[in-house]
Design an enzyme around this catalytic site. Structure first.
Site: not given
Length: 132
Positions: A65, A70, A85
């Protein structure tokens, strides 16, 4: 071959992280790759952007995934997100590694189970296990 849609998703907010770490795209790329390796994920792509006057956004696309960060160096803040996943790769390992590498203080943390019906909040279970 049948594939499971089961996944685990962790979001983590850090505060009081050193400006220099949060504004260093090379350092962040290095620790993101190491976080992926620590949890056993397979990196298949990446995008890292250094903003002006400061800040970095970085995303590793994983076979399992994604892992993203940030940063807001002027605020000492980092928003981290890891979704994996399957049952093999544990996103908590990646987040724990990033917390140790960046330092600072966890001010927000959410662990979710996804892909097998209603989204289930595992935050309390994870934090209880981490404190033992």
């Amino acid at each position: 071959m049948a594939y499971s849609t089961y996944g685990r998703h962790i979001t983590m907010d850090l505060r009081e992280v050193a400006f220099e770490k949060l504004n260093d795209v090379r350092f962040l790329k290095e620790v993101m790759y190491e976080a992926a390796a620590q949890c056993g994920a397979t990196v298949v792509g990446e995008s890292f952007v250094q903003f002006s006057p400061q800040g970095v956004t970085g995303v590793l696309v994983l076979s399992e995934s994604h892992l993203s960060i940030h940063t807001y160096p002027e605020e000492g803040f980092a928003a981290i997100d890891c979704y994996t996943c399957g049952y093999t790769v544990d996103p908590a390992v990646a987040c724990d590694y990033l917390k140790a590498a960046l330092g600072g203080r966890v001010v927000g943390y959410r662990a979710l189970r996804r892909g097998s019906g209603a989204i289930e909040d595992l935050t309390t279970l994870h934090l209880a296990a981490a404190n033992n």
